[in-house]
Design an enzyme around this catalytic site. Structure first.
Site, PDB file in Angstrom:
ATOM      1  N   ALA A  59       0.825  -1.212   0.000  1.00 39.74           N
ATOM      2  CA  ALA A  59       0.000   0.000   0.000  1.00 39.74           C
ATOM      3  C   ALA A  59       0.860   1.264   0.000  1.00 39.74           C
ATOM      4  O   ALA A  59       0.506   2.260  -0.631  1.00 39.74           O
ATOM      5  CB  ALA A  59      -0.946  -0.004   1.194  1.00 39.74           C
ATOM      6  N   GLU A  61       3.466   1.893  -1.557  1.00 35.94           N
ATOM      7  CA  GLU A  61       3.929   2.192  -2.914  1.00 35.94           C
ATOM      8  C   GLU A  61       2.813   2.620  -3.860  1.00 35.94           C
ATOM      9  O   GLU A  61       3.078   3.047  -4.984  1.00 35.94           O
ATOM     10  CB  GLU A  61       4.663   0.977  -3.486  1.00 35.94           C
ATOM     11  N   ILE A  85      -4.115  -3.939   7.223  1.00 35.61           N
ATOM     12  CA  ILE A  85      -4.765  -4.562   8.376  1.00 35.61           C
ATOM     13  C   ILE A  85      -3.975  -4.176   9.614  1.00 35.61           C
ATOM     14  O   ILE A  85      -2.763  -4.388   9.690  1.00 35.61           O
ATOM     15  CB  ILE A  85      -4.842  -6.090   8.218  1.00 35.61           C
ATOM     16  N   THR A  89       1.397  -2.633  16.380  1.00 36.78           N
ATOM     17  CA  THR A  89       2.288  -1.476  16.484  1.00 36.78           C
ATOM     18  C   THR A  89       1.678  -0.289  15.740  1.00 36.78           C
ATOM     19  O   THR A  89       0.733  -0.447  14.967  1.00 36.78           O
ATOM     20  CB  THR A  89       3.672  -1.793  15.872  1.00 36.78           C
ATOM     21  N   HIS A  91       2.719   1.110  13.200  1.00 36.13           N
ATOM     22  CA  HIS A  91       3.066   1.042  11.781  1.00 36.13           C
ATOM     23  C   HIS A  91       1.851   1.292  10.889  1.00 36.13           C
ATOM     24  O   HIS A  91       1.914   2.043   9.917  1.00 36.13           O
ATOM     25  CB  HIS A  91       3.682  -0.339  11.491  1.00 36.13           C
ATOM     26  N   PHE A 116      -9.639   6.434  -3.947  1.00 38.59           N
ATOM     27  CA  PHE A 116      -9.010   5.784  -2.799  1.00 38.59           C
ATOM     28  C   PHE A 116      -9.759   4.487  -2.507  1.00 38.59           C
ATOM     29  O   PHE A 116     -10.808   4.482  -1.882  1.00 38.59           O
ATOM     30  CB  PHE A 116      -9.066   6.718  -1.581  1.00 38.59           C
ATOM     31  N   ARG A 130     -15.550  -6.483   2.984  1.00 36.54           N
ATOM     32  CA  ARG A 130     -15.573  -5.327   2.087  1.00 36.54           C
ATOM     33  C   ARG A 130     -15.288  -5.686   0.628  1.00 36.54           C
ATOM     34  O   ARG A 130     -15.230  -4.810  -0.218  1.00 36.54           O
ATOM     35  CB  ARG A 130     -14.583  -4.264   2.592  1.00 36.54           C
TER      36      ARG A 130
END
Length: 164
Positions: A59, A61, A85, A89, A91, A116, A130
Site C-alpha cells: 500500500a 507504494e 490490516i 504497532t 506502523h 481511494f 468489504r
C-alpha cells in the site's frame, strides 16, 4: 459497524482510459478489489483495452505508482487499491496516513481523478466483508467514484477559444 451497501447507478464513460494501481500485499483481498473495479468499469462502458494494471509491492507504494501512471499521459483516471490490516504497532497508522495523503497529493499534482480504494481495517474478517461480489465491493465503489470524477473533469475542461 458497517453500513449496508447501496447500489449506485454506474455512470457511463466510454473511451475513458484508466489505470488500476494494485498492491500485491494481501493479494487475496486486493485481487478481489481489482475484480470489483473491473466489473464497475465494464458496466460504465470502459473497454478492457483502455484499462492498464500496475502492480506494486504494498500500500505504501500505491501513491508513487499512481503518480507514475498519471504522469505517463496514457490515462485519464486512476483507481488505487490496497489493504492495510491493523497490527499491534503504530506502523498501520503511519502507512495509512502516508498512503491517503500521497494519493491526494498525486491527484492534485497531476490534475486527474484518483479514487481511494485502500482498505484500512482492524482484521482480516473486516477486509473480507468489504470485497463481496457486486456493488458492495469497495473496488467497485472506487471505480464508480473515479468514473464520476472523470466525467466531471471532462465536463468542466476549458473550451477552446474561451480564453481559459
Amino acid at each position: 459497524m458497517s453500513r449496508p451497501a447501496v447500489a449506485q447507478p454506474v455512470p457511463q464513460a466510454p473511451g475513458l482510459r484508466v489505470a488500476l494501481i494494485v498492491s500485491t500485499y494481501h493479494d487475496g483481498i486486493t485481487g478481489r478489489l481489482a475484480s470489483g473495479a473491473l466489473e464497475a468499469l465494464a458496466a460504465a462502458g470502459v473497454a478492457a483495452a483502455d484499462i492498464e494494471r500496475l502492480d506494486v509491492p504494498g500500500a505504501y507504494e500505491v501513491p508513487f505508482g499512481a503518480r507514475v501512471a498519471a504522469a505517463s499521459g496514457r490515462i485519464d483516471a486512476v483507481i488505487c487499491l490496497g489493504c492495510l490490516i491493523k497490527g499491534e504497532t503504530p506502523h498501520f497508522d503511519y502507512i495509512a496516513s502516508a498512503v491517503s495523503h500521497g494519493i491526494m497529493q498525486a491527484s492534485l499534482q497531476q490534475g486527474i481523478p484518483m479514487a481511494f480504494g485502500v482498505l484500512t481495517v482492524n482484521t482480516q474478517e473486516e477486509a473480507e466483508a468489504r470485497v463481496p461480489e457486486g456493488p458492495g465491493n469497495k473496488g467497485f465503489e472506487a471505480a464508480v467514484a473515479v468514473v464520476t470524477m472523470a466525467n466531471l473533469a471532462r465536463a468542466w475542461q476549458p473550451r477552446v477559444g474561451s480564453g481559459a
